[in-house]
Design a protein around this motif. Sequence first.
Motif, PDB file in Angstrom:
ATOM      1  N   PHE A 101       0.933  -1.296   0.086  1.00 17.04           N
ATOM      2  CA  PHE A 101      -0.116   0.112  -0.009  1.00 17.04           C
ATOM      3  C   PHE A 101       0.847   1.356  -0.090  1.00 17.04           C
ATOM      4  O   PHE A 101       1.244   1.868   0.890  1.00 17.04           O
ATOM      5  N   ASP A 102       1.430   1.598  -1.187  1.00 14.02           N
ATOM      6  CA  ASP A 102       2.685   2.608  -1.104  1.00 14.02           C
ATOM      7  C   ASP A 102       1.923   3.811  -2.194  1.00 14.02           C
ATOM      8  O   ASP A 102       0.642   3.939  -2.546  1.00 14.02           O
ATOM      9  N   LEU A 103       2.605   4.680  -2.578  1.00 17.78           N
ATOM     10  CA  LEU A 103       2.326   5.726  -3.308  1.00 17.78           C
ATOM     11  C   LEU A 103       1.459   5.546  -4.553  1.00 17.78           C
ATOM     12  O   LEU A 103       0.561   6.271  -4.935  1.00 17.78           O
ATOM     13  N   ASN A 123     -13.149  -2.750  -4.162  1.00 17.81           N
ATOM     14  CA  ASN A 123     -14.018  -1.973  -3.361  1.00 17.81           C
ATOM     15  C   ASN A 123     -13.706  -0.393  -3.596  1.00 17.81           C
ATOM     16  O   ASN A 123     -12.936  -0.007  -4.395  1.00 17.81           O
ATOM     17  N   ASP A 124     -14.745   0.346  -2.953  1.00 18.27           N
ATOM     18  CA  ASP A 124     -14.760   1.650  -3.220  1.00 18.27           C
ATOM     19  C   ASP A 124     -13.285   2.263  -2.923  1.00 18.27           C
ATOM     20  O   ASP A 124     -12.773   2.194  -2.013  1.00 18.27           O
ATOM     21  N   PRO A 125     -12.721   2.839  -3.915  1.00 16.69           N
ATOM     22  CA  PRO A 125     -11.227   3.477  -4.058  1.00 16.69           C
ATOM     23  C   PRO A 125     -10.964   4.510  -2.910  1.00 16.69           C
ATOM     24  O   PRO A 125      -9.837   4.267  -2.365  1.00 16.69           O
ATOM     25  N   GLU A 126     -12.033   5.089  -2.693  1.00 20.12           N
ATOM     26  CA  GLU A 126     -12.024   6.355  -1.737  1.00 20.12           C
ATOM     27  C   GLU A 126     -11.633   5.616  -0.368  1.00 20.12           C
ATOM     28  O   GLU A 126     -10.884   5.932   0.333  1.00 20.12           O
ATOM     29  N   GLN A 127     -12.662   4.645  -0.050  1.00 20.33           N
ATOM     30  CA  GLN A 127     -12.661   3.800   1.254  1.00 20.33           C
ATOM     31  C   GLN A 127     -11.319   2.910   1.301  1.00 20.33           C
ATOM     32  O   GLN A 127     -10.934   2.913   2.294  1.00 20.33           O
ATOM     33  N   VAL A 128     -11.061   2.474   0.378  1.00 20.57           N
ATOM     34  CA  VAL A 128      -9.612   1.643   0.541  1.00 20.57           C
ATOM     35  C   VAL A 128      -8.442   2.449   0.657  1.00 20.57           C
ATOM     36  O   VAL A 128      -7.699   2.121   1.509  1.00 20.57           O
ATOM     37  N   ARG A 129      -8.595   3.976   0.055  1.00 17.62           N
ATOM     38  CA  ARG A 129      -7.272   4.718   0.290  1.00 17.62           C
ATOM     39  C   ARG A 129      -7.280   4.961   1.896  1.00 17.62           C
ATOM     40  O   ARG A 129      -6.276   5.298   2.503  1.00 17.62           O
ATOM     41  N   ASN A 130      -8.670   5.414   2.391  1.00 18.32           N
ATOM     42  CA  ASN A 130      -8.563   5.819   3.851  1.00 18.32           C
ATOM     43  C   ASN A 130      -8.641   4.572   4.968  1.00 18.32           C
ATOM     44  O   ASN A 130      -8.757   4.715   6.121  1.00 18.32           O
ATOM     45  N   ALA A 131      -8.685   3.288   4.430  1.00 16.86           N
ATOM     46  CA  ALA A 131      -8.888   2.124   5.301  1.00 16.86           C
ATOM     47  C   ALA A 131      -7.519   1.201   5.080  1.00 16.86           C
ATOM     48  O   ALA A 131      -7.869   0.006   4.866  1.00 16.86           O
ATOM     49  N   PRO A 132      -6.405   1.432   5.267  1.00 21.24           N
ATOM     50  CA  PRO A 132      -5.397   0.557   5.174  1.00 21.24           C
ATOM     51  C   PRO A 132      -5.290  -0.592   6.442  1.00 21.24           C
ATOM     52  O   PRO A 132      -5.796  -0.142   7.390  1.00 21.24           O
ATOM     53  N   GLU A 133      -5.004  -1.602   5.993  1.00 18.15           N
ATOM     54  CA  GLU A 133      -5.427  -2.936   6.744  1.00 18.15           C
ATOM     55  C   GLU A 133      -5.222  -2.724   8.288  1.00 18.15           C
ATOM     56  O   GLU A 133      -5.731  -2.800   9.179  1.00 18.15           O
ATOM     57  N   LYS A 134      -3.728  -2.406   8.767  1.00 11.22           N
ATOM     58  CA  LYS A 134      -3.401  -2.186  10.145  1.00 11.22           C
ATOM     59  C   LYS A 134      -3.607  -0.740  10.727  1.00 11.22           C
ATOM     60  O   LYS A 134      -3.270  -0.425  11.787  1.00 11.22           O
ATOM     61  N   PRO A 176       5.638  -4.224   9.613  1.00 12.28           N
ATOM     62  CA  PRO A 176       5.398  -3.106   8.848  1.00 12.28           C
ATOM     63  C   PRO A 176       4.051  -2.692   8.803  1.00 12.28           C
ATOM     64  O   PRO A 176       3.111  -3.373   8.661  1.00 12.28           O
ATOM     65  N   LEU A 177       3.721  -1.478   9.098  1.00 11.55           N
ATOM     66  CA  LEU A 177       2.428  -0.937   8.965  1.00 11.55           C
ATOM     67  C   LEU A 177       1.648  -1.202   7.830  1.00 11.55           C
ATOM     68  O   LEU A 177       0.478  -1.340   7.686  1.00 11.55           O
ATOM     69  N   HIS A 178       2.263  -1.318   6.526  1.00 11.09           N
ATOM     70  CA  HIS A 178       1.579  -1.277   5.388  1.00 11.09           C
ATOM     71  C   HIS A 178       2.095  -2.627   4.651  1.00 11.09           C
ATOM     72  O   HIS A 178       1.979  -2.475   3.297  1.00 11.09           O
ATOM     73  N   GLY A 179       2.613  -3.571   5.361  1.00 12.82           N
ATOM     74  CA  GLY A 179       2.965  -4.946   4.756  1.00 12.82           C
ATOM     75  C   GLY A 179       1.816  -5.735   4.497  1.00 12.82           C
ATOM     76  O   GLY A 179       0.539  -5.507   4.615  1.00 12.82           O
ATOM     77  N   ASN A 180       1.939  -7.060   3.795  1.00 13.77           N
ATOM     78  CA  ASN A 180       0.911  -7.959   3.357  1.00 13.77           C
ATOM     79  C   ASN A 180       1.666  -9.376   3.634  1.00 13.77           C
ATOM     80  O   ASN A 180       2.724  -9.460   3.337  1.00 13.77           O
ATOM     81  N   GLY A 181       0.622 -10.320   3.542  1.00 17.17           N
ATOM     82  CA  GLY A 181       1.030 -11.725   3.211  1.00 17.17           C
ATOM     83  C   GLY A 181       1.870 -12.222   4.217  1.00 17.17           C
ATOM     84  O   GLY A 181       2.657 -13.326   4.135  1.00 17.17           O
ATOM     85  N   GLY A 182       2.163 -11.526   5.580  1.00 15.16           N
ATOM     86  CA  GLY A 182       2.944 -11.946   6.445  1.00 15.16           C
ATOM     87  C   GLY A 182       4.264 -11.708   6.255  1.00 15.16           C
ATOM     88  O   GLY A 182       5.195 -12.281   7.083  1.00 15.16           O
TER      89      GLY A 182
END
Length: 334
Positions: A101-103, A123-134, A176-182
């Motif tokens: 979840f980078d720039l 999913n709604d792109p505005e909400q995806v941008r505002n709701a990163p996983e962690k 990492p705050l924006h990592g994924n997949g473990g």
Amino acid sequence: MSSLRVAVQMDPLATINVAGDSTFALMLSAQARGHALWYYDVGSLAWQSSTDGGRLTAWAAPVTVQRPQAAGESHFTLGEFANLDLVTDLDVVLMRQDPPFDLGYITGAHLLEKLKGKTLVVNDPEQVRNAPEKVFVLDYPQFMPPTLVARRIEDVRAFQKRMVAEGFGGDLVIKPLHGNGGKAVFRVPASGDNLGALVEVFGQMWKEPYMVQPFLPDVAKGDKRIVLVDGEVAGAINRRPGEGEFRSNLAVGGSAEATGLTEREAEICRVLGPELKARGLVFVGIDVIGGHWLTEINVTSPTGIVAIDRFNGTDTGAMIWAAIEARHQAMVTA
């Protein structure tokens, strides 16, 4: 049900694991419902100004997908690539590329937001941008294990002392705050021997803070992935760590098993469900450890539906498409 024109923004089709990939399952389900598919990479998005406010296109190709029946058989067939107008040529865009979840990810979401009210994006792109996983999960601290988001080693050491005092033990998990997949998830022993080195590495690799939580021994019993479709529970799987691992993600060797929901997990879903639906987050996967601790709310490119359907005999792909079709119908008749 009328046929929809659907473009899938995703990682390279040739690299996916068709046996368990949720995007591939969604594409198969879309075809079965009579929808037409296109494929493109987020890097091909292009916006240009026009007299009516702007035009967003992607370098896309029509695609059909199929499960290979013999060794060496391809799981997809592409037509010719061409510029696809994401308003006039489409009804739905599935935003399904994997993080980080980078720039680049955030910019893609900004561009897709230009389609609001014209082409449905899931999913709604505005909400995806505002709701990163962690980060989104921090809105629900009542369900989370004790958590620290910080960059200073002094804050981590103080948090470690607090965990000992509160009976959680001194072992920590840093990720990492924006990592994924473990990926890049580390366990720090109570001695803190490797803490300084890890903080240095995290500081060099990422500009954002990182997340710190107590190590939860219940992870040995599994890390549950619960899928919600338009705010309703579709099913769940329990993911157990592989031998010599504490991470249970399937991408790093974890194994899946059938499961149900605990009362606590059902409560979490009841609280989260209405908010997810209101935000336009149609396909969401939440992670719960030990039947009790909510750790992530996955909205960028959730996975798990293939295993859920295999164990439960369900058709989560059809549930997701039914929700998308209903949202599209509501949009065009509004």
